[in-house]
Design an enzyme around this catalytic site. Structure first.
Site, mmCIF file in Angstrom:
data_model
loop_
_atom_site.group_PDB
_atom_site.id
_atom_site.type_symbol
_atom_site.label_atom_id
_atom_site.label_comp_id
_atom_site.label_asym_id
_atom_site.label_seq_id
_atom_site.Cartn_x
_atom_site.Cartn_y
_atom_site.Cartn_z
ATOM 1 C CE LYS A 180 -4.009 2.047 1.712
ATOM 2 N NZ LYS A 180 -5.013 2.369 2.733
ATOM 3 C CG ASN A 184 -0.870 5.320 -0.134
ATOM 4 O OD1 ASN A 184 -1.890 5.156 -1.156
ATOM 5 N ND2 ASN A 184 -0.967 4.606 1.012
HETATM 6 N N1 LIG Z 1 -9.910 8.506 6.158
HETATM 7 C C1 LIG Z 1 -9.695 7.504 5.248
HETATM 8 O O1 LIG Z 1 -10.464 7.243 4.509
HETATM 9 C C2 LIG Z 1 -8.409 6.502 5.587
HETATM 10 C C3 LIG Z 1 -8.446 5.442 4.613
HETATM 11 C C4 LIG Z 1 -7.518 4.736 4.996
HETATM 12 C C5 LIG Z 1 -6.323 4.836 5.822
HETATM 13 N N2 LIG Z 1 -6.493 6.172 6.410
HETATM 14 C C6 LIG Z 1 -5.383 6.410 7.356
HETATM 15 O O2 LIG Z 1 -5.751 6.332 8.751
HETATM 16 C C7 LIG Z 1 -5.211 7.296 9.599
HETATM 17 C C8 LIG Z 1 -6.274 8.294 10.298
HETATM 18 O O3 LIG Z 1 -6.710 9.109 9.083
HETATM 19 P P1 LIG Z 1 -8.181 9.975 9.270
HETATM 20 O O4 LIG Z 1 -8.529 10.361 7.849
HETATM 21 O O5 LIG Z 1 -9.306 9.306 10.062
HETATM 22 O O6 LIG Z 1 -7.344 11.371 9.811
HETATM 23 P P2 LIG Z 1 -8.113 12.400 10.445
HETATM 24 O O7 LIG Z 1 -9.392 12.619 10.109
HETATM 25 O O8 LIG Z 1 -7.139 13.714 10.560
HETATM 26 O O9 LIG Z 1 -8.248 12.032 12.069
HETATM 27 C C9 LIG Z 1 -7.054 12.111 13.124
HETATM 28 C C10 LIG Z 1 -7.725 12.348 14.483
HETATM 29 O O10 LIG Z 1 -6.457 12.145 15.405
HETATM 30 C C11 LIG Z 1 -6.794 12.985 16.315
HETATM 31 N N3 LIG Z 1 -5.761 13.134 17.079
HETATM 32 C C12 LIG Z 1 -4.341 13.478 16.776
HETATM 33 N N4 LIG Z 1 -3.568 13.323 17.800
HETATM 34 C C13 LIG Z 1 -4.224 12.971 18.800
HETATM 35 C C14 LIG Z 1 -4.118 12.919 20.354
HETATM 36 N N5 LIG Z 1 -2.906 13.045 20.780
HETATM 37 N N6 LIG Z 1 -5.086 12.352 21.114
HETATM 38 C C15 LIG Z 1 -6.423 11.990 20.580
HETATM 39 N N7 LIG Z 1 -6.429 12.312 19.266
HETATM 40 C C16 LIG Z 1 -5.491 12.827 18.592
HETATM 41 C C17 LIG Z 1 -6.997 14.311 15.461
HETATM 42 O O11 LIG Z 1 -7.477 15.193 16.223
HETATM 43 P P3 LIG Z 1 -7.379 16.837 16.042
HETATM 44 O O12 LIG Z 1 -8.790 17.174 15.210
HETATM 45 O O13 LIG Z 1 -7.405 17.429 17.330
HETATM 46 O O14 LIG Z 1 -6.057 17.080 15.237
HETATM 47 C C18 LIG Z 1 -8.006 13.825 14.494
HETATM 48 O O15 LIG Z 1 -9.428 13.990 14.829
HETATM 49 C C19 LIG Z 1 -4.077 7.975 8.829
HETATM 50 O O16 LIG Z 1 -3.032 7.182 8.904
HETATM 51 C C20 LIG Z 1 -4.888 7.649 7.385
HETATM 52 O O17 LIG Z 1 -3.780 7.700 6.357
HETATM 53 C C21 LIG Z 1 -7.664 6.960 6.456
#
Ligand SMILES: NC(=O)c1ccc[n+]([C@@H]2O[C@H](COP(=O)([O-])OP(=O)(O)OC[C@H]3O[C@@H](n4cnc5c(N)ncnc54)[C@H](OP(=O)(O)O)[C@@H]3O)[C@@H](O)[C@H]2O)c1
Length: 292
Positions: A180, A184
């Site tokens: 992956k 990416n």
């Molecule tokens: N979204 C998708 O469709 C998708 C698909 C496959 C893989 N992924 C992978 O999954 C992972 C998460 O992606 P995402 O899209 O869900 O990201 P996201 O929407 O940015 O969510 C990440 C969350 O983590 C929180 N966070 C950061 N530091 C923290 C801490 N110390 N304590 C508690 N919460 C904390 C952030 O809070 P704040 O809002 O306060 O910053 C944010 O709400 C990434 O590695 C991404 O590449 C995502």
């Protein structure tokens, strides 16, 4: 009774997991700030599902937490998020790491006292006001980097599948994470750099850049001993571009929103591998330098 599931990171994947798992297990969703008390999930078919969930912050989480912890922050926040809770967790707490890339996975597998499973998912989700939009169904693979804890992986995959997220326990998650990551790396930094949708990579002037990146990735993967996908690297990358032609990749969305990107987690391991094997990787290096 199913053991408690603590979801750390109230973003897109965290909310998707929280709403889905809450139907089959006790769930707490933890954010830096308290998450909304009621979350709405919009399914890919357009249905809405609202759930009231216990929310927590690192300060309010009751100790000791006993159950499974799903770490759903971006890769660059994962270690700090875990550190902020470590004193409240039983030392043998199982972790599931949901990050893209390959960095925190090996570090935490070596350092954490309990079992560490890694997930790679093609589910697509984004945060919406008060909830999450599940943009597209995908598949999740789950396993330990060195193939340990197979029973736990089976149990958690069954729980996630029961919750409506198609999931399979696998013995080769290490290879799947690298696959992956490589795909990416051929897509995300380029589309983020040029602010284009994935499908535009099929046209000039971008097509030769993708081809040059694939050439570098093939050499790095071979030197690192990562078996190619059955269809071959070139076919895999172009198939993913075709299937996601209309998408704005997450790295592009991060750039457009002025957020940090996951470039270190995606390009960092490839550049480190290139250095280890004395391989030139000028295209990957240029994209790394251009990002953020
Ligand atoms: N979204 C998708 O469709 C998708 C698909 C496959 C893989 N992924 C992978 O999954 C992972 C998460 O992606 P995402 O899209 O869900 O990201 P996201 O929407 O940015 O969510 C990440 C969350 O983590 C929180 N966070 C950061 N530091 C923290 C801490 N110390 N304590 C508690 N919460 C904390 C952030 O809070 P704040 O809002 O306060 O910053 C944010 O709400 C990434 O590695 C991404 O590449 C995502």
């Amino acid at each position: 009774m199913t053991s408690p599931q603590l979801i750390v990171g109230s973003g897109a994947i965290g909310r998707l997991l929280a709403v889905r798992l809450a139907g089959v297990a006790p769930v707490t969703l933890l954010g830096r700030r308290a998450p909304p008390a009621e979350l709405t999930l919009t399914s890919p078919e357009g249905h809405t599902l609202a759930r009231r969930l216990p929310g927590a912050t690192p300060a309010s989480l009751g100790a000791p937490f006993r159950g499974t912890l799903h770490l759903t922050t971006k890769a660059y926040d994962a270690q700090a998020a875990l550190d902020s809770l470590a004193a409240k967790l039983a030392p043998d707490t199982p972790l599931v790491l949901w990050q893209n890339g390959y960095g925190v996975q090996r570090t935490l597998t070596q350092r954490w006292g309990g079992p560490v499973l890694c997930a790679t998912t093609s589910e697509g989700a984004y945060v919406s006001e008060g909830g999450v939009v599940h943009a597209g169904h995908g598949e999740t693979f789950l396993g330990h980097l060195d193939g340990e804890h197979a029973d736990l992986a089976e149990q958690l995959a069954a729980l996630l599948s029961h919750a409506g997220l198609h999931c399979r326990a696998v013995g080769d998650i290490d290879t799947r994470l690298w696959h992956k990551l490589a795909v990416n790396a051929a897509i995300n930094p380029l589309v983020a750099r040029w602010r284009i949708r994935n499908g535009q990579l099929r046209d000039r002037p971008f097509r030769p850049l993708v081809e040059a990146l694939i050439d570098e990735l093939v050499l790095v993967m071979k030197a690192e001993g990562i078996a190619p996908p059955a269809e071959g690297w070139r076919a895999r990358v172009w198939r993913v571009i075709e299937g996601t032609a209309n998408n704005r990749a997450s790295m592009l969305q991060d750039v457009l929103a002025g957020r940090p990107t996951e470039r270190e987690a995606i390009l960092g391991p490839l550049l480190a591998a290139a250095r280890r094997h004395a391989l030139a990787a000028p295209q990957l290096s240029a994209l790394y330098d251009a990002a953020d």
